[in-house]
Design a protein around this motif. Sequence first.
Motif, PDB file in Angstrom:
ATOM      1  N   VAL A 102      -5.389 -22.492  51.732  1.00 56.35           N
ATOM      2  CA  VAL A 102      -4.663 -22.446  52.995  1.00 56.35           C
ATOM      3  C   VAL A 102      -5.600 -22.438  54.197  1.00 56.35           C
ATOM      4  O   VAL A 102      -5.200 -22.797  55.310  1.00 56.35           O
ATOM      5  CB  VAL A 102      -3.729 -21.212  53.034  1.00 56.35           C
ATOM      6  N   ASN A 103      -6.857 -22.047  54.023  1.00 60.53           N
ATOM      7  CA  ASN A 103      -7.796 -22.018  55.140  1.00 60.53           C
ATOM      8  C   ASN A 103      -7.938 -23.387  55.788  1.00 60.53           C
ATOM      9  O   ASN A 103      -8.108 -23.504  57.004  1.00 60.53           O
ATOM     10  CB  ASN A 103      -9.176 -21.547  54.676  1.00 60.53           C
ATOM     11  N   LEU A 104      -7.904 -24.422  54.963  1.00 56.28           N
ATOM     12  CA  LEU A 104      -8.004 -25.783  55.484  1.00 56.28           C
ATOM     13  C   LEU A 104      -6.837 -26.075  56.412  1.00 56.28           C
ATOM     14  O   LEU A 104      -7.015 -26.610  57.512  1.00 56.28           O
ATOM     15  CB  LEU A 104      -8.040 -26.780  54.322  1.00 56.28           C
ATOM     16  N   GLY A 105      -5.639 -25.727  55.989  1.00 53.17           N
ATOM     17  CA  GLY A 105      -4.468 -25.924  56.830  1.00 53.17           C
ATOM     18  C   GLY A 105      -4.518 -25.086  58.094  1.00 53.17           C
ATOM     19  O   GLY A 105      -4.118 -25.535  59.173  1.00 53.17           O
ATOM     20  N   ALA A 106      -5.037 -23.862  57.962  1.00 53.01           N
ATOM     21  CA  ALA A 106      -5.158 -22.996  59.135  1.00 53.01           C
ATOM     22  C   ALA A 106      -6.108 -23.608  60.165  1.00 53.01           C
ATOM     23  O   ALA A 106      -5.859 -23.545  61.378  1.00 53.01           O
ATOM     24  CB  ALA A 106      -5.648 -21.608  58.713  1.00 53.01           C
ATOM     25  N   ARG A 260      -5.053 -18.774  48.673  1.00 53.60           N
ATOM     26  CA  ARG A 260      -3.842 -18.589  49.479  1.00 53.60           C
ATOM     27  C   ARG A 260      -3.164 -17.290  49.050  1.00 53.60           C
ATOM     28  O   ARG A 260      -3.048 -17.012  47.861  1.00 53.60           O
ATOM     29  CB  ARG A 260      -2.885 -19.769  49.335  1.00 53.60           C
ATOM     30  N   ILE A 261      -2.740 -16.512  50.045  1.00 51.10           N
ATOM     31  CA  ILE A 261      -2.011 -15.274  49.792  1.00 51.10           C
ATOM     32  C   ILE A 261      -0.630 -15.409  50.414  1.00 51.10           C
ATOM     33  O   ILE A 261      -0.503 -15.670  51.610  1.00 51.10           O
ATOM     34  CB  ILE A 261      -2.739 -14.056  50.391  1.00 51.10           C
ATOM     35  N   ALA A 262       0.399 -15.256  49.590  1.00 49.79           N
ATOM     36  CA  ALA A 262       1.771 -15.351  50.085  1.00 49.79           C
ATOM     37  C   ALA A 262       2.148 -14.089  50.860  1.00 49.79           C
ATOM     38  O   ALA A 262       1.458 -13.070  50.819  1.00 49.79           O
ATOM     39  CB  ALA A 262       2.731 -15.560  48.919  1.00 49.79           C
ATOM     40  N   LYS A 263       3.263 -14.155  51.556  1.00 53.29           N
ATOM     41  CA  LYS A 263       3.723 -13.056  52.405  1.00 53.29           C
ATOM     42  C   LYS A 263       3.881 -11.759  51.626  1.00 53.29           C
ATOM     43  O   LYS A 263       3.619 -10.668  52.150  1.00 53.29           O
ATOM     44  CB  LYS A 263       5.054 -13.437  53.070  1.00 53.29           C
ATOM     45  N   ASN A 264       4.273 -11.855  50.355  1.00 54.71           N
ATOM     46  CA  ASN A 264       4.502 -10.652  49.551  1.00 54.71           C
ATOM     47  C   ASN A 264       3.244 -10.164  48.829  1.00 54.71           C
ATOM     48  O   ASN A 264       3.283  -9.156  48.126  1.00 54.71           O
ATOM     49  CB  ASN A 264       5.611 -10.896  48.532  1.00 54.71           C
ATOM     50  N   GLY A 265       2.125 -10.894  48.993  1.00 59.12           N
ATOM     51  CA  GLY A 265       0.877 -10.492  48.349  1.00 59.12           C
ATOM     52  C   GLY A 265       0.521 -11.285  47.113  1.00 59.12           C
ATOM     53  O   GLY A 265      -0.603 -11.153  46.602  1.00 59.12           O
ATOM     54  N   ASP A 266       1.431 -12.106  46.591  1.00 56.20           N
ATOM     55  CA  ASP A 266       1.070 -12.993  45.473  1.00 56.20           C
ATOM     56  C   ASP A 266      -0.127 -13.837  45.901  1.00 56.20           C
ATOM     57  O   ASP A 266      -0.145 -14.368  47.022  1.00 56.20           O
ATOM     58  CB  ASP A 266       2.236 -13.925  45.113  1.00 56.20           C
ATOM     59  N   VAL A 289      -8.241  -7.936  46.070  1.00 57.25           N
ATOM     60  CA  VAL A 289      -8.400  -9.258  46.666  1.00 57.25           C
ATOM     61  C   VAL A 289      -9.081  -9.091  48.021  1.00 57.25           C
ATOM     62  O   VAL A 289      -8.664  -8.260  48.831  1.00 57.25           O
ATOM     63  CB  VAL A 289      -7.038  -9.961  46.848  1.00 57.25           C
ATOM     64  N   VAL A 290     -10.136  -9.860  48.248  1.00 58.10           N
ATOM     65  CA  VAL A 290     -10.859  -9.821  49.528  1.00 58.10           C
ATOM     66  C   VAL A 290     -10.838 -11.226  50.124  1.00 58.10           C
ATOM     67  O   VAL A 290     -11.370 -12.163  49.526  1.00 58.10           O
ATOM     68  CB  VAL A 290     -12.316  -9.345  49.341  1.00 58.10           C
ATOM     69  N   ALA A 291     -10.229 -11.382  51.286  1.00 58.05           N
ATOM     70  CA  ALA A 291     -10.066 -12.720  51.870  1.00 58.05           C
ATOM     71  C   ALA A 291      -9.808 -12.606  53.366  1.00 58.05           C
ATOM     72  O   ALA A 291      -9.304 -11.582  53.831  1.00 58.05           O
ATOM     73  CB  ALA A 291      -8.904 -13.456  51.191  1.00 58.05           C
ATOM     74  N   PRO A 292     -10.135 -13.645  54.125  1.00 54.35           N
ATOM     75  CA  PRO A 292      -9.883 -13.608  55.573  1.00 54.35           C
ATOM     76  C   PRO A 292      -8.401 -13.740  55.891  1.00 54.35           C
ATOM     77  O   PRO A 292      -7.598 -14.194  55.064  1.00 54.35           O
ATOM     78  CB  PRO A 292     -10.664 -14.818  56.090  1.00 54.35           C
ATOM     79  N   ILE A 293      -8.047 -13.330  57.112  1.00 58.22           N
ATOM     80  CA  ILE A 293      -6.657 -13.426  57.554  1.00 58.22           C
ATOM     81  C   ILE A 293      -6.136 -14.851  57.437  1.00 58.22           C
ATOM     82  O   ILE A 293      -4.960 -15.070  57.128  1.00 58.22           O
ATOM     83  CB  ILE A 293      -6.548 -12.932  59.009  1.00 58.22           C
ATOM     84  N   SER A 294      -7.011 -15.829  57.651  1.00 64.20           N
ATOM     85  CA  SER A 294      -6.585 -17.230  57.593  1.00 64.20           C
ATOM     86  C   SER A 294      -6.085 -17.634  56.214  1.00 64.20           C
ATOM     87  O   SER A 294      -5.415 -18.660  56.068  1.00 64.20           O
ATOM     88  CB  SER A 294      -7.739 -18.146  58.012  1.00 64.20           C
ATOM     89  N   THR A 295      -6.385 -16.825  55.197  1.00 65.46           N
ATOM     90  CA  THR A 295      -5.926 -17.127  53.838  1.00 65.46           C
ATOM     91  C   THR A 295      -4.492 -16.666  53.614  1.00 65.46           C
ATOM     92  O   THR A 295      -3.833 -17.109  52.676  1.00 65.46           O
ATOM     93  CB  THR A 295      -6.864 -16.449  52.809  1.00 65.46           C
ATOM     94  N   VAL A 296      -4.008 -15.770  54.452  1.00 61.22           N
ATOM     95  CA  VAL A 296      -2.636 -15.269  54.324  1.00 61.22           C
ATOM     96  C   VAL A 296      -1.683 -16.275  54.943  1.00 61.22           C
ATOM     97  O   VAL A 296      -1.814 -16.640  56.110  1.00 61.22           O
ATOM     98  CB  VAL A 296      -2.489 -13.899  55.013  1.00 61.22           C
ATOM     99  N   ASP A 297      -0.726 -16.727  54.151  1.00 66.89           N
ATOM    100  CA  ASP A 297       0.250 -17.713  54.607  1.00 66.89           C
ATOM    101  C   ASP A 297       1.619 -17.050  54.692  1.00 66.89           C
ATOM    102  O   ASP A 297       2.341 -16.952  53.701  1.00 66.89           O
ATOM    103  CB  ASP A 297       0.286 -18.896  53.638  1.00 66.89           C
ATOM    104  N   LEU A 298       1.975 -16.577  55.878  1.00 64.21           N
ATOM    105  CA  LEU A 298       3.233 -15.859  56.054  1.00 64.21           C
ATOM    106  C   LEU A 298       4.446 -16.775  55.960  1.00 64.21           C
ATOM    107  O   LEU A 298       5.585 -16.296  55.887  1.00 64.21           O
ATOM    108  CB  LEU A 298       3.228 -15.125  57.398  1.00 64.21           C
ATOM    109  N   ASP A 299       4.212 -18.088  55.966  1.00 65.57           N
ATOM    110  CA  ASP A 299       5.321 -19.029  55.814  1.00 65.57           C
ATOM    111  C   ASP A 299       5.716 -19.215  54.347  1.00 65.57           C
ATOM    112  O   ASP A 299       6.749 -19.826  54.058  1.00 65.57           O
ATOM    113  CB  ASP A 299       4.941 -20.395  56.409  1.00 65.57           C
TER     114      ASP A 299
END
Length: 384
Positions: A102-106, A260-266, A289-299
């Motif tokens: 998801v970082n690429l999309g971000a 990619r991290i989904a909204k629920n943490g998956d 899990v250690v990742a930047p905010i840009s990896t979280v995909d709230l959509d």
Amino acid sequence: MAPLISIKSNGDKLEIVNQLLLPHTTEFLEINSVEDAHDAIKTMKIRGAPAIASLAALSVAQYLTRGLKASHTPDYLQSQEALKLHIDKILAYLFTSRPTAVNLGAATRRLTKLLDERVAVGKDTRTIAEDLIAESKAVADEDIGRNKEMAKWAGEWLLQRVKEQRLDASQGLNVLTVCNTGSLATSGYGTALGMITYLHETGNLQKAYYTQTAPYHQGSRLTALELQTLQIPSVMICDTMVGSLFQHHSIHAVVVGADRIAKNGDTANKIGTYNAAVLAAHHKVPFVVVAPISTVDLDVTDGSQIPIEQRPPIEACLVRGILYPNEGDTQQQVQVMITPSGLEGIYNPSFDVTPAELITAIATEKGVAVKADGASVFDLTPIV
């Protein structure tokens, strides 16, 4: 020893280390076009979600820098409409190189947003191009600082947990990781491997264990190279040996990155991560899990909505390395097929999804999230 790097950028010169040849050969490849960047990402010459995003953004910066320097003004700089249409196509093209990270999309959305804002206020095309160049470089430059922040958050959280549970850590912590999440997968320091580095730097690490996720994946070999470079005590194990490791050794945590991290943490990560999470849960080993905010995909509501990249079947049949025994200074690299020719029905996903219920904590540069008592999913609001 100097840390490893995945990308070199100086002016409009852009190079990446060819990760397909590591750890035996260090070869930098010039990236001279957006097409070169797309190919490097798609063929996994560069890998790691943050590094992929950085390269894509820097290739846009290179493209625009060369356009501004051109003796004749390119057509796409003749008007705002032409610039927007042209850059939108480039960003959409880069986005197709790897669908899961998801970082690429971000990164592409970030540049699109800036482009739209500058066009909306009527800035001239050259100024817009200069702003896009600055923003593209910021995508890469910001990565190192946030990696150090999330590594510290995660490391301190684990140390506190071990202390609260009165676990024996007199010799330091033993931590298992999956795939490569260090300097070669980011712009520097790393995410999950950054946490391991932080524990090592603060004198709190006994040993790092890392899995060989599959014959063709470079993750284990790159991790070996990074840990060796940083002089961190480590042990490589096959992914089928994780259960045995938990049975016979004291492991304080499993720490992984994320694509990619989904909204629920998956969380989607390199194939083999889910296996480690299941075994960790059985053995009551924390899974972080250690990742930047840009990896979280709230959509994306949950992991079922994360697109999983299917790699070419042939990749599962091949392995690359140097001849053994290898005499003298020459390290001849070869690629060999390890299966019968003409196999059908090869299942070769690049990632799997670990459900939130198996994850103990998620750390970003803003802090660490844990699940509420009795909850099976995360509220990631405080850390995004």
